[in-house]
Design an enzyme around this catalytic site. Structure first.
Site, PDB file in Angstrom:
ATOM      1  N   ARG A 269     -13.878 -18.242  -2.078  1.00 40.68           N
ATOM      2  CA  ARG A 269     -12.766 -17.293  -1.937  1.00 40.68           C
ATOM      3  C   ARG A 269     -11.662 -17.980  -1.144  1.00 40.68           C
ATOM      4  O   ARG A 269     -11.775 -18.162   0.059  1.00 40.68           O
ATOM      5  CB  ARG A 269     -13.261 -16.021  -1.248  1.00 40.68           C
ATOM      6  CG  ARG A 269     -12.148 -15.106  -0.778  1.00 40.68           C
ATOM      7  CD  ARG A 269     -12.687 -13.748  -0.327  1.00 40.68           C
ATOM      8  NE  ARG A 269     -13.757 -13.819   0.645  1.00 40.68           N
ATOM      9  CZ  ARG A 269     -13.573 -14.010   1.960  1.00 40.68           C
ATOM     10  NH1 ARG A 269     -12.374 -14.198   2.445  1.00 40.68           N
ATOM     11  NH2 ARG A 269     -14.614 -14.024   2.775  1.00 40.68           N
ATOM     12  N   HIS A 273     -10.758 -12.023   2.939  1.00 43.61           N
ATOM     13  CA  HIS A 273     -11.584 -11.008   2.287  1.00 43.61           C
ATOM     14  C   HIS A 273     -10.710  -9.930   1.645  1.00 43.61           C
ATOM     15  O   HIS A 273     -10.884  -9.576   0.484  1.00 43.61           O
ATOM     16  CB  HIS A 273     -12.522 -10.387   3.321  1.00 43.61           C
ATOM     17  CG  HIS A 273     -13.332  -9.242   2.813  1.00 43.61           C
ATOM     18  ND1 HIS A 273     -14.321  -9.387   1.865  1.00 43.61           N
ATOM     19  CD2 HIS A 273     -13.289  -7.918   3.115  1.00 43.61           C
ATOM     20  CE1 HIS A 273     -14.861  -8.209   1.608  1.00 43.61           C
ATOM     21  NE2 HIS A 273     -14.247  -7.301   2.346  1.00 43.61           N
ATOM     22  N   TYR A 282     -13.249 -17.073  11.202  1.00 40.13           N
ATOM     23  CA  TYR A 282     -14.613 -17.499  10.873  1.00 40.13           C
ATOM     24  C   TYR A 282     -14.690 -18.728   9.966  1.00 40.13           C
ATOM     25  O   TYR A 282     -15.785 -19.152   9.607  1.00 40.13           O
ATOM     26  CB  TYR A 282     -15.395 -16.346  10.228  1.00 40.13           C
ATOM     27  CG  TYR A 282     -14.735 -15.709   9.017  1.00 40.13           C
ATOM     28  CD1 TYR A 282     -14.893 -16.238   7.742  1.00 40.13           C
ATOM     29  CD2 TYR A 282     -13.970 -14.556   9.153  1.00 40.13           C
ATOM     30  CE1 TYR A 282     -14.307 -15.659   6.637  1.00 40.13           C
ATOM     31  CE2 TYR A 282     -13.378 -13.948   8.050  1.00 40.13           C
ATOM     32  CZ  TYR A 282     -13.539 -14.506   6.802  1.00 40.13           C
ATOM     33  OH  TYR A 282     -12.944 -13.916   5.713  1.00 40.13           O
TER      34      TYR A 282
END
Length: 383
Positions: A269, A273, A282
């Site tokens: 990705r 998100h 992260y």
């Protein structure tokens, strides 16, 4: 019954074999992600042209939907930038009579299946129900709860088989969804019933911010297939031809009555998100940049150009089609929706329950009272 060992100790006798043990070897996934690009494998020029056009349109769709979110026209958008090969291949591998069961992130697969882009985004806009007729397009509503669409896919596929219908269900889920109980239930039921269903796991590395290493200790997610008694496949999710081949084979395997398949597509990705996520908390830029070198659109374009299957005119035509799609999407999403509060009670049940009828009557009365109050205030203001 017990037996005596040479030491003189007692130990239980092994239970009798109550069924033959299944050989796990044919069910084990590929040792490395399956690839076609860069291998010299023969590629169908017509199929490659379609795949390339859909990938280019998919990338532009992701860009446009992300921009609409920033402009306030969408409440949220889970981008699939970097995952376009998985999304497009999933839609193209199905026949017209088959069903697609998407998650909330799979709007691109829904569009590639033939649903209007604006309709695919209606749920994420928050102004109506699904946005499209699932029966008409053979696409289930976008599933926001993780993995709940998987048992639905198994149920539909099993029912179709009982009726003798030539239908296969393809259910899409992310790596995070494999940690849900619905994932286990769906795979178990599908394998026991030999339901004509294909499970596609898009392993993009993170369940929001949780890396795969903290989700599972399995060698790969595809290895989970063995425990349920179905074959697992491991494929490069950014290799569009490989994705199409593996998915098509699994769909046809299900269609001929050989049962379900679990496919893990290793992808990434590129974007956060959703627009509400800060991915820098992260993961680092170096990791993202490394995956950008394995961009599915660029990979296919380079391969087809090298083989003489794509020229500047073909690239321009694909981009022109993508821009036309984006312009139509902008026009549709920039138009204000015409909202009817009474539509809240539509499509809940085939026949409204007494409670729904009571609630509808109550809302209708409240709307009428509010309208009368507005009319009275308007008259008072103009005296």
């Amino acid at each position: 019954m017990t037996v005596v060992a040479q030491t003189g100790a007692y130990r239980p006798a092994p239970p009798p074999a109550w069924r033959p043990r299944t050989d796990a070897a044919p069910l084990l996934p590929d040792e490395e992600p399956y690839r076609l690009l860069g291998t010299g494998a023969e590629l169908d020029p017509e199929l490659m042209a379609e795949l390339y056009t859909q990938l280019v349109k998919g990338r532009r769709y992701n860009q446009q939907a992300t921009a609409l979110t920033k402009q306030g026209r969408l409440a949220v958008y889970p981008s699939t930038t970097g995952q376009e090969a998985c999304e497009v291949a999933a839609a193209l591998a199905l026949k017209e009579q088959d069903w697609l069961f998407p998650s909330y992130r799979d709007t691109l697969a829904v569009v590639a299946r033939g649903v209007e882009p604006a309709q695919a985004l209606t749920l994420l806009r928050g102004d109506w129900h699904s946005g499209y007729d699932p029966r008409a397009c053979r696409v289930a509503p976008l599933s926001t709860p993780l993995a709940t669409q998987l048992p639905h896919a198994v149920g539909l596929a099993h029912a179709a088989r009982l009726r003798g219908d030539d239908v296969v269900a393809l259910a899409m889920v992310g790596d995070g969804g494999t940690s849900e109980g619905d994932f286990h239930e769906a795979l178990n039921f599908a394998a026991v019933w030999q339901a004509p269903v294909v499970f596609l796991v898009q392993n993009n590395g993170f369940a929001i911010s949780v890396p795969l290493s903290k989700q599972t200790a399995a060698p790969t997610l595809a290895h989970k297939a063995v425990g349920y008694g179905m074959p697992g496949r491991l494929v490069d999710g950014n290799d569009a031809p490989a994705m199409y081949e593996v998915l098509s084979e699994a769909v046809e395997r299900a269609r001929r009555g050989a049962g379900p398949t679990l496919i893990e597509a290793v992808t990434y990705r590129m974007d956060a998100h959703t627009n509400a996520d800060d991915a820098t908390r992260y993961r680092g830029d170096a990791e993202v940049d490394e995956w950008r070198e394995h961009d599915p659109v660029a990979l296919l374009e380079a391969e087809l150009t090298q083989r003489g299957l794509l020229d500047e005119a073909g690239v321009a035509a694909a981009r022109e089609a993508a821009e036309a799609m984006a312009a139509k999407l902008r026009d549709s999403m920039n138009a204000d929706a015409e909202l009817d509060p009474m539509s809240l009670f539509d499509h809940v049940y085939a026949q409204k329950t007494s409670q729904l009828r009571e609630q509808a009557d109550q809302l209708r009365a409240e709307l009428a009272a509010a309208e009368e109050q507005d009319a009275a205030q308007h008259e008072e203001d103009h005296r």
